[in-house]
Design a protein around this motif. Sequence first.
Motif, mmCIF file in Angstrom:
data_model
loop_
_atom_site.group_PDB
_atom_site.id
_atom_site.type_symbol
_atom_site.label_atom_id
_atom_site.label_comp_id
_atom_site.label_asym_id
_atom_site.label_seq_id
_atom_site.Cartn_x
_atom_site.Cartn_y
_atom_site.Cartn_z
ATOM 1 N N SER A 64 0.849 -1.281 0.463
ATOM 2 C CA SER A 64 0.249 0.244 0.174
ATOM 3 C C SER A 64 0.800 1.812 0.311
ATOM 4 O O SER A 64 0.453 2.255 -0.748
ATOM 5 N N ARG A 119 2.491 1.810 -3.800
ATOM 6 C CA ARG A 119 1.149 1.915 -3.949
ATOM 7 C C ARG A 119 0.860 3.692 -4.434
ATOM 8 O O ARG A 119 0.485 4.306 -5.074
ATOM 9 N N ASP A 120 0.684 4.035 -2.430
ATOM 10 C CA ASP A 120 0.000 5.837 -2.495
ATOM 11 C C ASP A 120 1.854 6.323 -3.190
ATOM 12 O O ASP A 120 1.760 7.815 -3.909
#
Length: 496
Positions: A173, A176-177
């Motif tokens: 995550s 991805r961010d």
Amino acid sequence: MTAVNDRLDVSANIVPIPNKVPSWQRSYSRRLVAIDFVAVVAAVGLAQWMRFGGLGGEVSTFRSLDYAFVSAGIALLWMAALSINNSRSTRIIGSGAEEYRRVWLATLSVFGGVAILSMLFKLEIARGYLMIALPAGLLFLGLLRWLARKAVIRAREKHGRCITRLLVVGSPSAVRDLTTSLVRDAGSEYEVVGACTPGPAQRARIDVPGFGPIPTFGDESNVVGAVTATNSHAVAVTATERLNGRGIRDLSWELEKLDIDLLVAPGVVDIAGPRLQMRPVAGLPLIHVEKPQYHGAKRFQKRLFDIVFSSAVLVFGLPLLIPIAIVIKLTSRGPVFYRSERIGLDGNPFEMIKFRTMVDGADQMVKDLAARNESQGGVLFKIREDPRVTPFGRLLRKYSIDELPQFINVLKRDMSVVGPRPPLAREVKTYDDYAKRRLLVRPGITGLWQVSGRSDLSWEDSVRLDLFYVENWSMVSDLLIAVKTVKAVFTHSGAY
């Protein structure tokens, strides 16, 4: 917890790669030396020519010095100051505000020093000479640096050059961010080429919407091997539980052998640099996040800017405003001005004034056109080919001329020149606590939403940009946005 000190065993067989700094950064930095030299010489040459009409002239009656030597001396000091202030550092070149800030700081320090020396030694250097050289130098340096930066951005967008390859270490995550944030910035130098994710469950890739799949290369114990496999120039460590402070320190030592940059993303999003201060405490680099400032001197400065700027626009724009009002009245039925209730500071409603660009009664037609709404997120209502817009209104919208009467709202303290987009009451009803922070400052005629795509923005991006402005606003950012607005208006990007 797995010991992190033994995670870099693969590095024993890695041969250090000499000079991993991207070649484009080295060549760009060298070119900046030539660019700065041209700007500095042009500034002092222009000042000497305008003040004295040539290469002659004496400094003072105290000391018979030719201004050619003075100009040469100032030019050398200027170039030295630009180097001392690291204005050509590979860490900041092409990064925008920080690069320009260092150029300004170096320039002001040189002229401040010259002024002090002139006073102490009674050199009596002509003030007119300095008053020409200083603004001319700032103008030439800023313009040439901007052109150089645009050339780099163009090379990135069209040819995929001038890129720094980045390996990201962190949870899927977090990877991805970070990748999504870099993709949003078209001028970003970083391109994510791989990732190392902690934990026993490994995946072959991480899918990022709008970017594509990112290949993974094991966990944080294989960072050095991943750097070699991806030919990365830098490593960014994001949120990860297994790579602690000591592990990051050891990783920096290993990457130092390969001359690879190490970046640490603190996980704090949408916080501008001036609000972050590094405070070393007991050997720990703590990041102090300053609170957003909405009161005091900053608010006074903003209000003063609003009054001066709005008054100037209305006074000097009067010869344009009157003919526009006449054409609107002659070409379509209805009033000249369109008045719409919007929500302003602290959730208080106000009546926003614009030139009317739609047919009279356009608000009552929204329900009939709801199915044609093109705005992503459904909160805003935008149609690229809106049938309610009049032919003359389309021209006014194209160049944002319809918004000029809003400067009256600025003088009435309903709005500001720069701020979040003024929302409708029905939009505010859908706000969560996150979006309601947009109401902490007055809405603006222009803002980050205006210079970042306007109607082309999704609802999420519009909120994100508005909140970034609310959390980090300053007079410098207002001035930069005002300048960028001129470009957005003339290119009519996202205007419909």
